[in-house]
Design a protein around this motif. Structure first.
Motif, PDB file in Angstrom:
ATOM      1  N   ARG A  11       0.945  -1.351   0.088  1.00 17.70           N
ATOM      2  CA  ARG A  11       0.153   0.095  -0.031  1.00 17.70           C
ATOM      3  C   ARG A  11       0.783   1.367   0.062  1.00 17.70           C
ATOM      4  NH1 ARG A  11      -5.504  -0.554   1.112  1.00 17.70           N
ATOM      5  NH2 ARG A  11      -6.144  -2.785   1.491  1.00 17.70           N
ATOM      6  N   LEU A  12       1.867   1.210   0.902  1.00 21.42           N
ATOM      7  CA  LEU A  12       2.898   2.427   0.751  1.00 21.42           C
ATOM      8  C   LEU A  12       3.401   2.484  -0.788  1.00 21.42           C
ATOM      9  CD1 LEU A  12       4.441   4.520   2.384  1.00 21.42           C
ATOM     10  CD2 LEU A  12       6.150   2.716   2.858  1.00 21.42           C
ATOM     11  N   TRP A  13       3.850   1.513  -1.272  1.00 25.69           N
ATOM     12  CA  TRP A  13       4.593   1.718  -2.887  1.00 25.69           C
ATOM     13  C   TRP A  13       3.418   2.114  -3.552  1.00 25.69           C
ATOM     14  CZ3 TRP A  13       2.984  -1.089  -7.203  1.00 25.69           C
ATOM     15  CH2 TRP A  13       3.930  -0.973  -8.417  1.00 25.69           C
ATOM     16  N   TYR A  15       0.899   4.129  -2.773  1.00 26.99           N
ATOM     17  CA  TYR A  15       0.620   5.491  -2.691  1.00 26.99           C
ATOM     18  C   TYR A  15       1.748   6.515  -3.305  1.00 26.99           C
ATOM     19  CZ  TYR A  15      -3.345   4.186   0.581  1.00 26.99           C
ATOM     20  OH  TYR A  15      -4.495   4.053   0.864  1.00 26.99           O
ATOM     21  N   PHE A  16       2.789   5.868  -3.203  1.00 29.29           N
ATOM     22  CA  PHE A  16       4.043   6.484  -3.874  1.00 29.29           C
ATOM     23  C   PHE A  16       3.757   6.659  -5.237  1.00 29.29           C
ATOM     24  CE2 PHE A  16       8.416   6.986  -5.103  1.00 29.29           C
ATOM     25  CZ  PHE A  16       8.723   7.897  -4.239  1.00 29.29           C
ATOM     26  N   ALA A  17       3.634   5.446  -5.855  1.00 27.72           N
ATOM     27  CA  ALA A  17       3.414   5.377  -7.433  1.00 27.72           C
ATOM     28  C   ALA A  17       2.276   6.406  -7.517  1.00 27.72           C
ATOM     29  CB  ALA A  17       3.042   4.033  -7.603  1.00 27.72           C
ATOM     30  N   PHE A  19       1.189   9.259  -6.237  1.00 25.66           N
ATOM     31  CA  PHE A  19       1.632  10.481  -5.892  1.00 25.66           C
ATOM     32  C   PHE A  19       2.727  10.984  -7.272  1.00 25.66           C
ATOM     33  CE2 PHE A  19       5.192  13.218  -4.307  1.00 25.66           C
ATOM     34  CZ  PHE A  19       4.538  14.329  -4.051  1.00 25.66           C
ATOM     35  N   THR A  20       3.467  10.055  -7.523  1.00 26.18           N
ATOM     36  CA  THR A  20       4.425  10.301  -8.665  1.00 26.18           C
ATOM     37  C   THR A  20       3.805  10.405 -10.031  1.00 26.18           C
ATOM     38  OG1 THR A  20       6.362   8.794  -7.475  1.00 26.18           O
ATOM     39  CG2 THR A  20       6.286   9.422  -9.758  1.00 26.18           C
ATOM     40  N   GLY A 199      12.121   5.870  -9.875  1.00 26.47           N
ATOM     41  CA  GLY A 199      10.833   6.054  -8.930  1.00 26.47           C
ATOM     42  C   GLY A 199      10.367   4.634  -8.417  1.00 26.47           C
ATOM     43  N   SER A 203      10.926   3.631  -4.657  1.00 29.10           N
ATOM     44  CA  SER A 203       9.634   3.347  -3.973  1.00 29.10           C
ATOM     45  C   SER A 203       9.637   1.983  -3.302  1.00 29.10           C
ATOM     46  CB  SER A 203       8.240   3.463  -4.972  1.00 29.10           C
ATOM     47  OG  SER A 203       8.431   2.498  -5.979  1.00 29.10           O
ATOM     48  N   ILE A 206      11.933   2.287  -0.466  1.00 27.08           N
ATOM     49  CA  ILE A 206      11.273   2.713   0.563  1.00 27.08           C
ATOM     50  C   ILE A 206      10.203   2.047   1.318  1.00 27.08           C
ATOM     51  CG2 ILE A 206       9.786   4.765   1.058  1.00 27.08           C
ATOM     52  CD1 ILE A 206      11.213   6.369  -0.776  1.00 27.08           C
ATOM     53  N   ALA A 207       9.175   1.449   0.590  1.00 30.05           N
ATOM     54  CA  ALA A 207       8.223   0.351   0.982  1.00 30.05           C
ATOM     55  C   ALA A 207       8.918  -0.720   1.816  1.00 30.05           C
ATOM     56  CB  ALA A 207       7.494  -0.121  -0.049  1.00 30.05           C
TER      57      ALA A 207
END
Length: 483
Positions: A11-13, A15-17, A19-20, A199, A203, A206-207
């Motif tokens: 889910r974090l990945w 949301y990051f995707a 956003f990008t 990215g 991502s 980061i995830a």
């Protein structure tokens, strides 16, 4: 890294995707679809500001220099004519008029400046007559003309080099970006491709970086209360997760204590419960089978049953009270409490209660000692200390209750003249069930002193014991005093 679709990392990945993707969509729109209109708006705004600057300085003797600087800085075309269209001055980004017309020139420096400018004389545009007509018909003395490639702003001014009203014409090209859009689009393609690759990798990193400590905390939480519970979480990632780890550690500690309490309850209290129940049942059967016809013997047996029932009730009450104190159901209600009054009242009540047993209670209580506390709990703690002392009072059957103030600390003590406590037992005297197991079973459950310690700690105090073999013991409670 394989991610579950409902996992924290996935889910974090996502949301990051998202956003990008949103950032790139906005960037594409701004750099392609809206670039030309944005550029046009900026050019028109700058052209109007330039015209206002010329109008503000039109009556100064260096107005031509001002026009040249403004035209050069903003890449605009400027004409100043009379109302009939005769040219008074012109300038663009390359410079002003080189050829003198009917411009009055009383300045030697102005003449030198005109002579050194490159380029030649710029004629009026073909649509100038239409411009003059639109200006003369305007209600506010200004006009704006625009087509697909050019923007014109005009107004009347007081020109320093003319005795009559002059006309200001300011024009700017607004199609310059069109040829650059293809170049920008191709550049955006490469930037987007490279950014997406970077990215995705970033991502995922980061995830994984964020989900790893959460996964470790989750594994840690699954082992709460187990013997192989390990603190595999390394602090320092973020404050919230560090606090969650500390909470899990405290929870694990409480679970272990709860399990130990339950095991001790089964191992120790079950025996204490069995004894009075056996006595009650045995004497009840004796009354039924033997002594029911003997009034005196029957009365003695009933008295024993009542005594054992009272003992059983007291045991259950102590267990419930200790469990309540250990349950941590919230902070105890505290208020300013007169400890001197509580101590005197409890001592007098206990003295009356134990008088039939021959117990003497001496008091030495200093008045006016106040603490922040719970009166009911404090009375219970003092009663337990006096009850413990009365069971170990010795041959004189005397206990002493004292209360003094020392260094802003209330010192409450209960002393007896009994057999004392061996040195090897003093460190364990406050443990639950210890007195029941090690001190010949005197007391109800072995929880009395443990309850005293728990109440004292709830009030921010500490418990002490002084004892000498054969001379007695002194149990001390120290509590923070208030004014």
């Amino acid at each position: 890294m394989k991610l579950k679709t409902h996992s924290f990392g996935f889910r974090l990945w996502m949301y990051f995707a998202l956003f990008t993707a949103f950032i790139f969509i906005v960037l594409w729109l701004l750099q392609t679809v809206f670039l030309q209109s944005f550029y046009n708006d900026m050019v028109i705004r700058n052209t109007k500001n330039a015209a206002e600057s010329i109008v503000d300085n039109s009556t100064s003797d260096d107005i031509n220099d001002v026009i040249d600087d403004i035209a050069h800085d903003n890449s605009i075309l400027v004409y100043i004519t009379d109302e009939d269209g005769s040219l008074l001055y012109s300038s663009d980004e390359w410079g002003g008029m080189k050829k003198k017309t009917n411009v009055p020139d009383n300045s030697a420096s102005k003449a030198r400046k005109i002579e050194k400018r490159p380029g030649g004389y710029r004629s009026l545009p073909d649509e100038y007559d239409r411009f003059l007509k639109s200006l003369s018909e305007s209600s506010d003395g200004t006009v704006e003309l625009r087509d697909e490639s050019y923007y014109v702003y005009g107004t009347y001014i007081d020109y320093y080099h003319s005795d009559k009203k002059a006309v200001l014409y300011v024009g700017a090209t607004i199609e310059a970006v069109g040829s650059s859009v293809n170049i920008i689009s191709m550049q955006l393609v490469w930037v987007t491709v490279l950014s997406v690759i970077v990215g995705i990798v970033l991502s995922m990193f980061i995830a994984k970086r964020f989900s790893s400590p959460v996964d470790r905390l989750s594994a840690k939480a699954k082992k709460l209360g187990e013997k192989d519970y390990e603190n595999g979480y390394q602090k320092g990632f973020c404050t919230e997760l560090d606090e969650l780890s500390d909470t899990l550690d405290r929870t694990n500690k409480k679970l272990i204590e709860s399990k130990e309490f339950q095991m001790e309850l089964l191992a120790n209290v079950s025996h204490d419960l069995r004894t009075p129940l056996t006595m009650i049942k045995g004497y009840a059967e004796m009354i039924r089978d033997i002594s029911w016809e003997d009034e005196e013997q029957c009365g003695n047996d009933v008295a024993i049953i009542i005594k054992e029932a009272d003992r059983l009730t007291a045991l259950v009450n102590e267990i419930l009270e200790y469990s309540e104190l250990k349950s941590d159901g919230g902070p105890e209600p505290m208020e300013k409490t007169d400890l001197s009054r509580i101590s005197s009242s409890a001592a007098d009540s206990f003295k009356a209660l134990k008088k039939p047993e021959g117990i003497t209670v001496e008091t030495d209580i200093e008045p006016g000692i106040f603490i922040n506390g719970n009166e009911v709990r404090l009375q219970r703690a003092l009663y337990n200390l006096m009850d413990n002392a009365s069971r170990h009072a010795g041959s004189d059957k005397t206990i002493k209750v004292s209360l003094i103030s020392r260094d802003r600390t209330a010192v409450l003590s209960v002393a007896d003249h009994g057999e004392g406590i061996p040195k090897e037992e003093i460190d364990h005297i406050w443990d639950r069930y210890y007195t029941s197991r090690m001190r010949k079973g005197k007391g109800v459950s072995g929880l009395g002193l443990a309850i005293v310690k728990q109440i004292t700690e709830l009030h921010g105090g500490k418990c002490l014991v002084r004892s000498e073999k054969g001379k007695g013991s002194e149990f001390i409670i120290e509590l923070p005093q208030i004014g």
